[in-house]
Design a protein around this motif. Sequence first.
Motif, mmCIF file in Angstrom:
data_model
loop_
_atom_site.group_PDB
_atom_site.id
_atom_site.type_symbol
_atom_site.label_atom_id
_atom_site.label_comp_id
_atom_site.label_asym_id
_atom_site.label_seq_id
_atom_site.Cartn_x
_atom_site.Cartn_y
_atom_site.Cartn_z
ATOM 1 N N LEU A 23 0.822 -1.217 0.000
ATOM 2 C CA LEU A 23 0.000 0.000 0.000
ATOM 3 C C LEU A 23 0.855 1.266 0.000
ATOM 4 O O LEU A 23 0.534 2.244 -0.675
ATOM 5 C CB LEU A 23 -0.935 0.002 1.216
ATOM 6 C CG LEU A 23 -2.149 -0.893 1.030
ATOM 7 C CD1 LEU A 23 -2.859 -1.130 2.354
ATOM 8 C CD2 LEU A 23 -3.123 -0.273 0.016
ATOM 9 N N LEU A 24 1.954 1.193 0.733
ATOM 10 C CA LEU A 24 2.844 2.344 0.775
ATOM 11 C C LEU A 24 3.393 2.644 -0.625
ATOM 12 O O LEU A 24 3.490 3.798 -1.039
ATOM 13 C CB LEU A 24 3.989 2.064 1.763
ATOM 14 C CG LEU A 24 4.832 3.252 2.181
ATOM 15 C CD1 LEU A 24 3.976 4.359 2.782
ATOM 16 C CD2 LEU A 24 5.886 2.807 3.190
ATOM 17 N N ALA A 25 3.698 1.595 -1.376
ATOM 18 C CA ALA A 25 4.233 1.789 -2.732
ATOM 19 C C ALA A 25 3.208 2.512 -3.599
ATOM 20 O O ALA A 25 3.558 3.388 -4.402
ATOM 21 C CB ALA A 25 4.592 0.433 -3.343
ATOM 22 N N ILE A 26 1.941 2.165 -3.423
ATOM 23 C CA ILE A 26 0.884 2.778 -4.237
ATOM 24 C C ILE A 26 0.741 4.263 -3.871
ATOM 25 O O ILE A 26 0.625 5.135 -4.741
ATOM 26 C CB ILE A 26 -0.443 2.000 -4.042
ATOM 27 C CG1 ILE A 26 -0.283 0.571 -4.584
ATOM 28 C CG2 ILE A 26 -1.604 2.711 -4.728
ATOM 29 C CD1 ILE A 26 -1.371 -0.390 -4.145
ATOM 30 N N VAL A 27 0.794 4.547 -2.580
ATOM 31 C CA VAL A 27 0.707 5.938 -2.127
ATOM 32 C C VAL A 27 1.936 6.723 -2.613
ATOM 33 O O VAL A 27 1.837 7.846 -3.090
ATOM 34 C CB VAL A 27 0.592 5.984 -0.582
ATOM 35 C CG1 VAL A 27 0.782 7.394 -0.050
ATOM 36 C CG2 VAL A 27 -0.761 5.416 -0.144
ATOM 37 N N ARG A 28 3.110 6.099 -2.507
ATOM 38 C CA ARG A 28 4.357 6.750 -2.913
ATOM 39 C C ARG A 28 4.365 7.110 -4.391
ATOM 40 O O ARG A 28 4.880 8.131 -4.811
ATOM 41 C CB ARG A 28 5.513 5.796 -2.618
ATOM 42 C CG ARG A 28 6.806 6.445 -2.229
ATOM 43 C CD ARG A 28 7.812 5.383 -1.835
ATOM 44 N NE ARG A 28 7.976 4.399 -2.881
ATOM 45 C CZ ARG A 28 7.980 3.078 -2.692
ATOM 46 N NH1 ARG A 28 7.809 2.566 -1.495
ATOM 47 N NH2 ARG A 28 8.109 2.263 -3.700
ATOM 48 N N SER A 29 3.716 6.261 -5.189
ATOM 49 C CA SER A 29 3.713 6.513 -6.631
ATOM 50 C C SER A 29 2.805 7.689 -6.990
ATOM 51 O O SER A 29 2.838 8.179 -8.104
ATOM 52 C CB SER A 29 3.284 5.257 -7.388
ATOM 53 O OG SER A 29 1.905 5.033 -7.210
ATOM 54 N N GLY A 30 1.973 8.127 -6.037
ATOM 55 C CA GLY A 30 1.185 9.334 -6.286
ATOM 56 C C GLY A 30 -0.313 9.200 -6.089
ATOM 57 O O GLY A 30 -1.051 10.156 -6.310
ATOM 58 N N ALA A 31 -0.788 8.022 -5.680
ATOM 59 C CA ALA A 31 -2.233 7.862 -5.514
ATOM 60 C C ALA A 31 -2.726 8.697 -4.327
ATOM 61 O O ALA A 31 -2.172 8.628 -3.236
ATOM 62 C CB ALA A 31 -2.572 6.393 -5.296
ATOM 63 N N ASP A 32 -3.759 9.495 -4.569
ATOM 64 C CA ASP A 32 -4.375 10.272 -3.488
ATOM 65 C C ASP A 32 -5.398 9.422 -2.756
ATOM 66 O O ASP A 32 -5.708 9.653 -1.589
ATOM 67 C CB ASP A 32 -5.117 11.487 -4.076
ATOM 68 C CG ASP A 32 -4.184 12.398 -4.838
ATOM 69 O OD1 ASP A 32 -3.278 12.961 -4.211
ATOM 70 O OD2 ASP A 32 -4.355 12.538 -6.072
ATOM 71 N N ILE A 33 -5.974 8.470 -3.473
ATOM 72 C CA ILE A 33 -7.053 7.630 -2.965
ATOM 73 C C ILE A 33 -6.703 6.192 -3.344
ATOM 74 O O ILE A 33 -6.254 5.954 -4.465
ATOM 75 C CB ILE A 33 -8.383 7.999 -3.667
ATOM 76 C CG1 ILE A 33 -8.761 9.466 -3.416
ATOM 77 C CG2 ILE A 33 -9.507 7.056 -3.274
ATOM 78 C CD1 ILE A 33 -9.911 9.953 -4.288
ATOM 79 N N VAL A 34 -6.895 5.244 -2.427
ATOM 80 C CA VAL A 34 -6.628 3.848 -2.781
ATOM 81 C C VAL A 34 -7.838 2.979 -2.458
ATOM 82 O O VAL A 34 -8.338 2.978 -1.330
ATOM 83 C CB VAL A 34 -5.395 3.273 -2.045
ATOM 84 C CG1 VAL A 34 -5.062 1.887 -2.583
ATOM 85 C CG2 VAL A 34 -4.190 4.195 -2.173
ATOM 86 N N LEU A 35 -8.315 2.271 -3.470
ATOM 87 C CA LEU A 35 -9.333 1.240 -3.228
ATOM 88 C C LEU A 35 -8.565 -0.024 -2.891
ATOM 89 O O LEU A 35 -7.713 -0.462 -3.676
ATOM 90 C CB LEU A 35 -10.190 1.001 -4.480
ATOM 91 C CG LEU A 35 -11.113 2.135 -4.898
ATOM 92 C CD1 LEU A 35 -10.474 2.949 -6.003
ATOM 93 C CD2 LEU A 35 -12.455 1.588 -5.357
#
Length: 335
Positions: free
Chosen positions: A313-325
């Motif tokens: 999840l951290l990788a997804i946030v780090r790549s720039g996602a503001d919102i994660v499903l």
Amino acid sequence: MGQPFSLSLQRRPRRLRQNEILRDMIREFRVLPEKLIQPVFVLDQESAREPVGSMPGIERLGRKEFLEEVRVLSDLGIRSVALFPKIEQALKTDSGRAAAVDPNGIVPRLARLVKDAGIPVNLIADIALDPYTTHGHDGVVDFSTGEVINDPTVEILSEMAVVYAEAGVDWVAPSDMMDGRVGAIRKALDAARYENTVIMAYSAKFASAFYGPFRDAVGSSPVKGGAYLDKSTYQLSPGSVREAMVEVALDIEEGADIIMVKPAGAYLDVIQRVKDQCDLPVAAYQVSGEYAMIHAAAQNGWIDYAAARDESLLAIVRSGADIVLTYFAKEIAQQ
Ligand code: PBG
């Protein structure tokens, strides 16, 4: 005195990693519960709890259990829920239209229940036909050619969005990848005076093998254990990033409020590029296969479950996602 052997270094970056207080303060990225959306599978039954075999810890819920779950999620700080229905085979049709636009269908009914109960939750519903069609495609199929036909599909999707908005759905999320659907849905919503209904567009949605467990969960995979339904005439090819950017640009032009990239973990470059090139909020969907893989490896004792989950999840946030499903949303909030 320091160590007997000492390099005379100007810079020692490890100094800032020597204890948790420092590491916590220095860390740039965090996964925050208020940025997570929990997808929930639902059944058109008064009461039900059915485990999804390929997604450990995930169940399909009946109305009663769904209401309870939304309350629990909201208390935990997960205030956005995306609904995914599994409907009875007998209700499916070739076009999917009948069940998809039924104001008493499973999604509108659940939306009314949640809103009538006054639960402060942001309710999101997918706009796509796959849960409702006999063949599992996201659109109307011309059986003489096998083609998934665009414009008649968009007509149904627009109608569906209005029915959902009317029932109280806060965000509609077109996940079908038909051309022109965001514009048509926006127009239909506005004409029906649902100007405030948010469109979260699955803009860069790839034809991915990572959707396997989801299709099992919603029962949209007609060939059990057989061929994986090929959606590559509408979903993006995993090798195409520029084409994804064309889709993103079109969805912005057509009125999308939030742009989504899906799947997430295998498409971090796409998330980053979308974030760099557009100023709308960017959502990313950590899909069923990403969830299942972490569970499967952990069940075999091959990885540390919680650490792998958090890192993914951290990788997804780090790549720039503001919102994660993510199917992990509830667990993250429980930590
Ligand atoms: C259907 C839809 C899919 C997912 C979300 N909406 C599957 C698909 O396109 O085949 C996948 C979600 C997941 O794998 O968790 N339009």
